[in-house]
Scaffold this motif. Structure first.
Motif, PDB file in Angstrom:
ATOM      1  N   PRO A 110       0.830  -1.215   0.000  1.00  0.00           N
ATOM      2  CA  PRO A 110       0.000   0.000   0.000  1.00  0.00           C
ATOM      3  C   PRO A 110       0.860   1.259   0.000  1.00  0.00           C
ATOM      4  O   PRO A 110       1.904   1.298   0.655  1.00  0.00           O
ATOM      5  N   PHE A 112       0.832   5.657   0.305  1.00  0.00           N
ATOM      6  CA  PHE A 112       0.118   6.855   0.736  1.00  0.00           C
ATOM      7  C   PHE A 112       0.769   8.070   0.085  1.00  0.00           C
ATOM      8  O   PHE A 112       1.987   8.110  -0.097  1.00  0.00           O
ATOM      9  N   ALA A 158      -3.656   3.989  -1.223  1.00  0.00           N
ATOM     10  CA  ALA A 158      -4.413   3.490  -0.068  1.00  0.00           C
ATOM     11  C   ALA A 158      -4.987   4.650   0.725  1.00  0.00           C
ATOM     12  O   ALA A 158      -6.070   4.552   1.304  1.00  0.00           O
ATOM     13  N   GLY A 159      -4.248   5.762   0.751  1.00  0.00           N
ATOM     14  CA  GLY A 159      -4.705   6.944   1.469  1.00  0.00           C
ATOM     15  C   GLY A 159      -4.023   8.184   0.942  1.00  0.00           C
ATOM     16  O   GLY A 159      -2.931   8.116   0.368  1.00  0.00           O
ATOM     17  N   ARG A 168      -8.430  19.122  -0.210  1.00  0.00           N
ATOM     18  CA  ARG A 168      -9.148  17.845  -0.123  1.00  0.00           C
ATOM     19  C   ARG A 168     -10.427  17.894  -0.957  1.00  0.00           C
ATOM     20  O   ARG A 168     -10.693  16.985  -1.756  1.00  0.00           O
ATOM     21  N   LYS A 178     -12.736   8.631  -3.164  1.00  0.00           N
ATOM     22  CA  LYS A 178     -13.522   8.228  -1.997  1.00  0.00           C
ATOM     23  C   LYS A 178     -13.117   9.093  -0.808  1.00  0.00           C
ATOM     24  O   LYS A 178     -11.937   9.202  -0.474  1.00  0.00           O
ATOM     25  N   LYS A 180     -13.422   8.654   2.329  1.00  0.00           N
ATOM     26  CA  LYS A 180     -12.870   7.973   3.503  1.00  0.00           C
ATOM     27  C   LYS A 180     -11.360   7.756   3.403  1.00  0.00           C
ATOM     28  O   LYS A 180     -10.697   7.510   4.417  1.00  0.00           O
ATOM     29  N   LYS A 181     -10.811   7.827   2.187  1.00  0.00           N
ATOM     30  CA  LYS A 181      -9.362   7.626   2.072  1.00  0.00           C
ATOM     31  C   LYS A 181      -8.606   8.951   1.912  1.00  0.00           C
ATOM     32  O   LYS A 181      -7.415   8.963   1.617  1.00  0.00           O
ATOM     33  N   ALA A 182      -9.306  10.067   2.134  1.00  0.00           N
ATOM     34  CA  ALA A 182      -8.689  11.395   2.038  1.00  0.00           C
ATOM     35  C   ALA A 182      -8.813  12.101   3.380  1.00  0.00           C
ATOM     36  O   ALA A 182      -9.915  12.263   3.906  1.00  0.00           O
ATOM     37  N   PHE A 388      -3.909   7.485  10.798  1.00  0.00           N
ATOM     38  CA  PHE A 388      -4.517   7.356   9.465  1.00  0.00           C
ATOM     39  C   PHE A 388      -4.092   6.046   8.807  1.00  0.00           C
ATOM     40  O   PHE A 388      -4.901   5.362   8.172  1.00  0.00           O
ATOM     41  N   GLU A 391      -6.125   3.288  10.547  1.00  0.00           N
ATOM     42  CA  GLU A 391      -7.547   3.351  10.187  1.00  0.00           C
ATOM     43  C   GLU A 391      -7.770   2.874   8.756  1.00  0.00           C
ATOM     44  O   GLU A 391      -8.731   2.156   8.463  1.00  0.00           O
ATOM     45  N   THR A 392      -6.867   3.254   7.856  1.00  0.00           N
ATOM     46  CA  THR A 392      -7.027   2.917   6.438  1.00  0.00           C
ATOM     47  C   THR A 392      -6.748   1.447   6.162  1.00  0.00           C
ATOM     48  O   THR A 392      -7.477   0.790   5.410  1.00  0.00           O
TER      49      THR A 392
END
Length: 398
Positions: A110, A112, A158-159, A168, A178, A180-182, A388, A391-392
């Motif tokens: 993943p 980021f 992934a984020g 953002r 999405k 939720k990934k930002a 983060f 969580e991700t």
């Protein structure tokens, strides 16, 4: 122990915003228990000071040559193949940062991404009415390429870490990302380096005369969006009102010649002093020598999270900032006042107001320092970044 490779393609020997954030993040993620490798280009004899606990991985490049960036990414891909496999790849997005993405996708690791601005704006690719048709077409082609590359990277990340709320929202809408990934994780400050100091002592240290006139200060690049000409116009307005002060400008940039000519035209060489760039270690000294610190930025759809703001706050200086997204926090905290962006008259009014409120300066500084201690230390930025990751990645993360 989880392993993270943090990658940057900028010159890390220069103490500017990108290296400061990357180095600080690497240092404190290491202190949070990650094995951190910092991968960076090196084309000078000067070797950067890698933070304690961080493994530096330099990629040697020729000192000159327009294909240096391509060489870096070719070598970067090869180096990633030979390094111990990372659990996370982390880097700041740029048009050329594609090799770590390809490697991460092949290795199923993943990655980021950090986003600090709107790429075509930062690269000067916004078309102007005065541009020729050929130039407009060239800019459009480059912007289109950036769009394709960024979309490819951001869709597969992934984020994504943004430094402002405005960035953002802009990128979510532009690339249909999405939510939720930002996440928004703003810039921070080294509280041990930037701290309150005795004003008289630091002025004596740097030879700054104390003639009783309020000392205004600015630190940063001399670029159009900084609004430095508004500061100079404001000092001229104040002089006309009989309010005498001095403005110290620290930094270099593309507008320096224009700004100097403005000061010469107004015959204000005694009121406006250009200091040029100063050593990073002396920045806290100069900031503490100022009575009032200025952040007069122009409006931008990306919003702002400037390092200088947090450095001023950490040094407990009262601040005047323009009322643009990201800088309203100054008046919200009671750490200073906001002025209308792009208005020298409003800036002059704010300076005059703050000069008259001298008895409140210490309290304003105390509020600013308290805020960064609680919310904007690099340690807290690293903790938010680590949270983060967890969580991700969910169950993938221990």
């Amino acid at each position: 122990m989880k392993r993270i490779h943090i990658i940057t393609d900028v010159d890390v020997t220069v103490k500017s915003d990108p290296p400061i954030r990357i180095f600080s993040l690497a240092k404190y993620l290491g202190q949070l228990g990650l094995e951190v490798r910092l991968i960076y280009p090196l084309w000078q004899s000067k070797v950067p000071e890698i933070p304690p606990g961080v493994i530096g991985v330099p990629i040697s490049l020729p000192s000159k040559g327009y294909i240096r960036a391509r060489i870096f990414h070719a070598k970067l891909f090869k180096r990633l193949c030979h390094l111990p496999k990372a659990d996370i790849i982390y880097f700041r997005i740029s048009p050329g940062m594609i090799s770590p993405v390809i490697w991460a996708l092949i290795a199923k690791v993943p990655f980021f991404v950090e986003v600090h601005g709107i790429t075509e704006v930062e690269y000067g690719l916004v078309p102007f009415k005065t541009d020729s048709l050929v130039k407009k077409i060239k800019k459009w082609l480059k912007v289109r390429r950036i769009y394709i590359v960024e979309r490819f990277i951001l869709k597969r990340a992934a984020g994504i870490v943004f430094v402002t709320d405005q960035l953002r929202e802009y990128y979510i809408q532009r690339y249909h990302l999405k939510k939720k990934k930002a996440v928004v994780i703003r810039n921070g400050v080294d509280l041990a380096v930037f701290r309150p100091m005795d004003k008289n002592q630091v002025r004596s240290q740097i030879g700054m005369p104390s003639d009783g006139k309020p000392v205004l200060g600015f630190v940063g690049s001399l670029t159009p969006w900084q609004g430095i000409d508004d500061m100079i116009h404001a000092v001229k307005i104040l002089k006309g009102r009989g309010v005498l002060c001095k403005l110290y400008i620290i930094g270099r940039g593309e507008e320096e010649r224009y700004l100097r000519s403005l000061v010469e035209e107004y015959k204000m060489a005694e009121e406006v002093i250009f200091m040029g760039p100063v050593d990073y270690s002396l920045l806290p000294v100069y900031i503490n020598a100022f009575d009032i610190c200025l952040v007069p930025k122009r409006n931008a759809i990306s919003g702002y999270s400037p390092l200088k703001l947090y450095q001023y706050l950490a040094c407990a200086r009262p601040i005047i900032a323009t009322a643009v997204p990201g800088l309203e926090i100054v008046s919200e905290l009671g750490a200073g006042v906001n002025a209308k962006a792009g208005s020298p008259e409003s800036l002059a009014d704010a300076i005059e107001e703050l000069i008259q409120r001298k008895e409140e300066w210490n309290e304003m500084g105390r509020r600013g320092r308290l805020y960064v201690e609680r919310h904007a230390s690099w340690q807290s930025i690293a903790e938010k970044t680590m949270a983060f990751f967890k969580e991700t990645l969910g169950g993938v993360w221990p």
